[in-house]
Design a protein around this motif. Structure first.
Motif, PDB file in Angstrom:
ATOM      1  N   GLU A 228      41.427 -22.170 -46.918  1.00  0.00           N
ATOM      2  CA  GLU A 228      40.397 -21.432 -47.640  1.00  0.00           C
ATOM      3  C   GLU A 228      39.442 -20.865 -46.598  1.00  0.00           C
ATOM      4  OE1 GLU A 228      37.682 -22.198 -51.540  1.00  0.00           O
ATOM      5  OE2 GLU A 228      37.226 -23.466 -49.808  1.00  0.00           O
ATOM      6  N   ALA A 229      39.177 -19.572 -46.678  1.00  0.00           N
ATOM      7  CA  ALA A 229      38.362 -18.902 -45.663  1.00  0.00           C
ATOM      8  C   ALA A 229      36.905 -19.345 -45.718  1.00  0.00           C
ATOM      9  CB  ALA A 229      38.449 -17.394 -45.851  1.00  0.00           C
ATOM     10  N   HIS A 230      36.269 -19.335 -44.568  1.00  0.00           N
ATOM     11  CA  HIS A 230      34.811 -19.459 -44.502  1.00  0.00           C
ATOM     12  C   HIS A 230      34.300 -18.394 -43.548  1.00  0.00           C
ATOM     13  CE1 HIS A 230      35.045 -21.390 -40.528  1.00  0.00           C
ATOM     14  NE2 HIS A 230      36.001 -22.139 -41.011  1.00  0.00           N
ATOM     15  N   ASN A 231      33.019 -18.180 -43.547  1.00  0.00           N
ATOM     16  CA  ASN A 231      32.439 -17.086 -42.773  1.00  0.00           C
ATOM     17  C   ASN A 231      32.797 -17.203 -41.298  1.00  0.00           C
ATOM     18  OD1 ASN A 231      30.993 -14.703 -43.163  1.00  0.00           O
ATOM     19  ND2 ASN A 231      29.126 -15.590 -42.328  1.00  0.00           N
ATOM     20  N   ASN A 232      33.219 -16.091 -40.703  1.00  0.00           N
ATOM     21  CA  ASN A 232      33.573 -15.976 -39.286  1.00  0.00           C
ATOM     22  C   ASN A 232      34.864 -16.689 -38.900  1.00  0.00           C
ATOM     23  OD1 ASN A 232      31.377 -14.298 -38.536  1.00  0.00           O
ATOM     24  ND2 ASN A 232      30.025 -16.096 -38.512  1.00  0.00           N
ATOM     25  N   CYS A 233      35.709 -17.024 -39.875  1.00  0.00           N
ATOM     26  CA  CYS A 233      37.055 -17.529 -39.580  1.00  0.00           C
ATOM     27  C   CYS A 233      37.825 -16.464 -38.799  1.00  0.00           C
ATOM     28  CB  CYS A 233      37.817 -17.813 -40.875  1.00  0.00           C
ATOM     29  SG  CYS A 233      37.828 -19.523 -41.398  1.00  0.00           S
ATOM     30  N   ARG A 234      38.500 -16.869 -37.711  1.00  0.00           N
ATOM     31  CA  ARG A 234      39.377 -15.949 -36.990  1.00  0.00           C
ATOM     32  C   ARG A 234      40.642 -15.684 -37.794  1.00  0.00           C
ATOM     33  NH1 ARG A 234      39.974 -16.181 -31.414  1.00  0.00           N
ATOM     34  NH2 ARG A 234      41.766 -14.789 -31.796  1.00  0.00           N
ATOM     35  N   VAL A 235      41.127 -14.464 -37.736  1.00  0.00           N
ATOM     36  CA  VAL A 235      42.423 -14.113 -38.304  1.00  0.00           C
ATOM     37  C   VAL A 235      43.441 -14.259 -37.182  1.00  0.00           C
ATOM     38  CG1 VAL A 235      43.792 -12.313 -39.424  1.00  0.00           C
ATOM     39  CG2 VAL A 235      41.349 -12.540 -39.941  1.00  0.00           C
ATOM     40  N   ILE A 242      42.742 -17.701 -47.439  1.00  0.00           N
ATOM     41  CA  ILE A 242      42.571 -17.436 -48.871  1.00  0.00           C
ATOM     42  C   ILE A 242      41.087 -17.246 -49.162  1.00  0.00           C
ATOM     43  CG2 ILE A 242      42.987 -18.281 -51.211  1.00  0.00           C
ATOM     44  CD1 ILE A 242      45.607 -18.072 -49.811  1.00  0.00           C
ATOM     45  N   ALA A 243      40.741 -16.135 -49.801  1.00  0.00           N
ATOM     46  CA  ALA A 243      39.337 -15.904 -50.165  1.00  0.00           C
ATOM     47  C   ALA A 243      38.863 -16.983 -51.124  1.00  0.00           C
ATOM     48  CB  ALA A 243      39.182 -14.531 -50.810  1.00  0.00           C
ATOM     49  N   PRO A 244      37.695 -17.579 -50.888  1.00  0.00           N
ATOM     50  CA  PRO A 244      37.208 -18.613 -51.798  1.00  0.00           C
ATOM     51  C   PRO A 244      36.815 -18.033 -53.155  1.00  0.00           C
ATOM     52  CG  PRO A 244      35.551 -18.114 -50.125  1.00  0.00           C
ATOM     53  CD  PRO A 244      36.797 -17.348 -49.749  1.00  0.00           C
ATOM     54  N   GLY A 245      37.095 -18.761 -54.217  1.00  0.00           N
ATOM     55  CA  GLY A 245      36.688 -18.329 -55.549  1.00  0.00           C
ATOM     56  C   GLY A 245      35.185 -18.152 -55.628  1.00  0.00           C
ATOM     57  N   GLY A 246      34.757 -17.067 -56.290  1.00  0.00           N
ATOM     58  CA  GLY A 246      33.330 -16.817 -56.445  1.00  0.00           C
ATOM     59  C   GLY A 246      32.695 -16.087 -55.280  1.00  0.00           C
ATOM     60  N   LYS A 247      33.467 -15.705 -54.251  1.00  0.00           N
ATOM     61  CA  LYS A 247      32.944 -14.989 -53.079  1.00  0.00           C
ATOM     62  C   LYS A 247      33.857 -13.804 -52.765  1.00  0.00           C
ATOM     63  CE  LYS A 247      29.811 -18.204 -51.871  1.00  0.00           C
ATOM     64  NZ  LYS A 247      28.361 -17.959 -51.751  1.00  0.00           N
ATOM     65  N   HIS A 248      33.281 -12.754 -52.209  1.00  0.00           N
ATOM     66  CA  HIS A 248      34.082 -11.657 -51.666  1.00  0.00           C
ATOM     67  C   HIS A 248      34.457 -11.986 -50.228  1.00  0.00           C
ATOM     68  CE1 HIS A 248      33.653  -8.990 -55.026  1.00  0.00           C
ATOM     69  NE2 HIS A 248      32.340  -8.991 -54.963  1.00  0.00           N
ATOM     70  N   LEU A 250      35.715 -10.064 -46.640  1.00  0.00           N
ATOM     71  CA  LEU A 250      35.875  -8.799 -45.933  1.00  0.00           C
ATOM     72  C   LEU A 250      36.428  -9.066 -44.541  1.00  0.00           C
ATOM     73  CD1 LEU A 250      33.192  -8.607 -47.856  1.00  0.00           C
ATOM     74  CD2 LEU A 250      32.821  -6.459 -46.652  1.00  0.00           C
ATOM     75  N   LEU A 251      37.250  -8.154 -44.055  1.00  0.00           N
ATOM     76  CA  LEU A 251      37.709  -8.216 -42.672  1.00  0.00           C
ATOM     77  C   LEU A 251      36.680  -7.519 -41.800  1.00  0.00           C
ATOM     78  CD1 LEU A 251      40.272  -9.028 -40.939  1.00  0.00           C
ATOM     79  CD2 LEU A 251      40.850  -6.590 -41.014  1.00  0.00           C
ATOM     80  N   LYS A 252      36.447  -8.081 -40.624  1.00  0.00           N
ATOM     81  CA  LYS A 252      35.597  -7.404 -39.647  1.00  0.00           C
ATOM     82  C   LYS A 252      36.214  -7.590 -38.258  1.00  0.00           C
ATOM     83  CE  LYS A 252      32.264 -11.244 -39.192  1.00  0.00           C
ATOM     84  NZ  LYS A 252      30.830 -11.616 -39.306  1.00  0.00           N
ATOM     85  N   ARG A 253      35.774  -6.771 -37.327  1.00  0.00           N
ATOM     86  CA  ARG A 253      36.340  -6.788 -35.985  1.00  0.00           C
ATOM     87  C   ARG A 253      35.245  -7.086 -34.979  1.00  0.00           C
ATOM     88  NH1 ARG A 253      41.255  -4.695 -34.046  1.00  0.00           N
ATOM     89  NH2 ARG A 253      41.260  -4.340 -31.796  1.00  0.00           N
ATOM     90  N   SER A 254      35.560  -7.963 -34.031  1.00  0.00           N
ATOM     91  CA  SER A 254      34.638  -8.278 -32.945  1.00  0.00           C
ATOM     92  C   SER A 254      35.420  -8.153 -31.642  1.00  0.00           C
ATOM     93  CB  SER A 254      34.084  -9.698 -33.102  1.00  0.00           C
ATOM     94  OG  SER A 254      33.261 -10.039 -32.008  1.00  0.00           O
ATOM     95  N   GLY A 255      35.221  -7.037 -30.945  1.00  0.00           N
ATOM     96  CA  GLY A 255      36.019  -6.784 -29.751  1.00  0.00           C
ATOM     97  C   GLY A 255      37.481  -6.641 -30.123  1.00  0.00           C
ATOM     98  N   VAL A 260      36.821 -12.856 -40.595  1.00  0.00           N
ATOM     99  CA  VAL A 260      36.475 -12.545 -41.981  1.00  0.00           C
ATOM    100  C   VAL A 260      35.011 -12.865 -42.230  1.00  0.00           C
ATOM    101  CG1 VAL A 260      38.800 -12.875 -42.887  1.00  0.00           C
ATOM    102  CG2 VAL A 260      37.221 -14.816 -42.859  1.00  0.00           C
ATOM    103  N   GLU A 261      34.445 -12.097 -43.136  1.00  0.00           N
ATOM    104  CA  GLU A 261      33.087 -12.334 -43.603  1.00  0.00           C
ATOM    105  C   GLU A 261      33.171 -12.721 -45.076  1.00  0.00           C
ATOM    106  OE1 GLU A 261      28.758 -10.034 -43.662  1.00  0.00           O
ATOM    107  OE2 GLU A 261      30.601  -8.921 -43.242  1.00  0.00           O
ATOM    108  N   VAL A 262      32.559 -13.827 -45.434  1.00  0.00           N
ATOM    109  CA  VAL A 262      32.572 -14.325 -46.812  1.00  0.00           C
ATOM    110  C   VAL A 262      31.164 -14.164 -47.368  1.00  0.00           C
ATOM    111  CG1 VAL A 262      32.935 -16.336 -48.285  1.00  0.00           C
ATOM    112  CG2 VAL A 262      34.461 -15.921 -46.342  1.00  0.00           C
ATOM    113  N   ILE A 263      31.040 -13.380 -48.438  1.00  0.00           N
ATOM    114  CA  ILE A 263      29.710 -13.021 -48.932  1.00  0.00           C
ATOM    115  C   ILE A 263      29.627 -13.132 -50.453  1.00  0.00           C
ATOM    116  CG2 ILE A 263      29.304 -11.430 -47.001  1.00  0.00           C
ATOM    117  CD1 ILE A 263      29.859  -9.118 -48.987  1.00  0.00           C
ATOM    118  N   ASP A 264      28.385 -13.205 -50.937  1.00  0.00           N
ATOM    119  CA  ASP A 264      28.136 -13.048 -52.362  1.00  0.00           C
ATOM    120  C   ASP A 264      28.151 -11.556 -52.682  1.00  0.00           C
ATOM    121  OD1 ASP A 264      27.740 -15.796 -53.098  1.00  0.00           O
ATOM    122  OD2 ASP A 264      25.809 -15.704 -52.066  1.00  0.00           O
TER     123      ASP A 264
END
Length: 357
Positions: A228-235, A242-248, A250-255, A260-264
């Motif tokens: 289950e994903a959490h904020n700033n998990c590496r891909v 897996i995106a957590p239920g109740g949260k969006h 998003l993929l993001k890139r750092s270098g 992933v970013e997990v947000i309300d």
């Protein structure tokens, strides 16, 4: 028009009463029985087999999982699990979905009557979706429904794309979106993948608390890691988030890295997490380096996002109609032009492996 015949099996009288009242209020649905345990249900089903069952799991006489397996062995029938929002309830519900249930209705431990009344639209939608489920597709592995008009798009969470497509890099990302029937379909796909599979980000429409148990179960049966994903998990290669239920999510890139970013945020296409939100973020951050896969599910979440991915050069694949439990999401993606190719469920793992080459 013939009404959808529903049998409710739950040992709580208040749950039986509320579900019966909510479903009978819809002219397309008729509750033909509301019974306290599976043994009573078996007797009723000998007289009249329902189109859809709404089934509790923890009941006297016979537990819901055993009953569900008997039904699927005898005469595969759409089953909606009515489950409590507890950690133990979540694990058992995931087991029920693996056994062939098509959807979850969540109920809290307290305030069940008011909760179910407020969730009446979700109850009705779940029954309508279940009644149209392709049970042959479920049996083989052990038309989209009308939705209310007003709904938010991915614009509510993430601005539309602007600028050129991402240049090709050595890092690959696979984004998968699915809903009704997706728990079983994802199991088929992910268990077939080698440890060298590219990194994956997945939205499966599922309530809060259930995604952790779902990821845990998949992690125990797959060669790849499933979390289950959490904020700033590496891909990472060999891993699915897996995106957590109740949260969006998003993929993001750092270098050179994807995270992933997990947000309300607001519901998008009436979902949180939303496939459209994930797919748009993948189009923005990965572009031509991504593969988008849309699988079985009700409605149209993901159709717009998959088209955005295709427009920036990503490869896109849809699960074909014959292997979908509900063909709504892939059908809408095809209609909008976001699908490069449609393949059977059993071929999706191959498409993912090809992405790493």
């Amino acid at each position: 028009m013939n009404r959808i015949k529903v049998l409710v099996v739950d040992d709580a009288a208040v749950v039986r009463q509320v579900i019966t009242a909510v479903l009978n209020a819809d002219p397309r649905i008729e509750v033909v029985g509301a019974l306290a345990n599976p043994l009573l249900a078996i007797e009723r089903m000998r007289q009249q087999w329902p189109d859809v069952l709404v089934l509790d799991i923890e009941m006297p006489k016979m537990d819901g999982i055993t009953f569900l397996r008997k039904i699927m062995a005898q005469r595969p029938t759409p089953v909606i699990i009515c489950s409590t929002l507890t950690e133990a309830g979540a694990r058992t519900t995931i087991e029920a979905l693996a056994a062939g249930a098509v959807a979850i209705i969540q109920k809290p431990k307290m305030g069940v009557k008011s909760f179910l009344s407020e969730a009446s639209e979700d109850l009705v939608s779940a029954v309508l979706a279940a009644a149209r489920a392709n049970m042959k597709a479920l049996a083989g592995r052990g038309q989209a429904l009308p939705m209310p008009a007003a709904k938010l798009s991915a614009d509510a969470v993430l601005a539309p794309l602007s600028g050129g497509a991402m240049l090709r890099t050595t890092e690959r990302v696979v984004a998968i979106g699915t809903s009704t029937g997706g728990t079983q379909a994802l199991e088929v796909v992910l268990t077939a993948l080698p440890r060298t599979a590219p990194g994956m980000v997945i939205v499966q429409h599922m309530p809060e608390k259930f995604t952790a148990a779902f990821a845990e179960r998949l992690n125990g049966i797959c060669k790849i890691s499933v979390l289950e994903a959490h904020n700033n998990c590496r891909v990472l290669p060999g891993q699915a988030l897996i995106a957590p239920g109740g949260k969006h999510m998003l993929l993001k890139r750092s270098g050179a890295q994807y995270l992933v970013e997990v947000i309300d945020g607001p519901l998008v296409n009436r979902h949180r997490p939303s496939v459209d939100v994930l797919f748009r973020s993948v189009a923005k951050c990965a572009g031509v380096n991504a593969l988008g896969v849309i699988m079985t599910g009700m409605g149209d979440d993901g159709a717009a996002g998959l088209l955005e991915m295709r427009k920036v050069g990503a490869k896109t694949v849809a699960q074909d109609e014959a292997s979908c439990v509900v063909f709504g999401m892939p059908k809408e993606a095809l209609k909008r032009g976001g699908v490069e190719r449609s393949v059977p469920l059993g071929a999706i793992a191959h498409e993912i492996v090809q992405q790493s080459s």
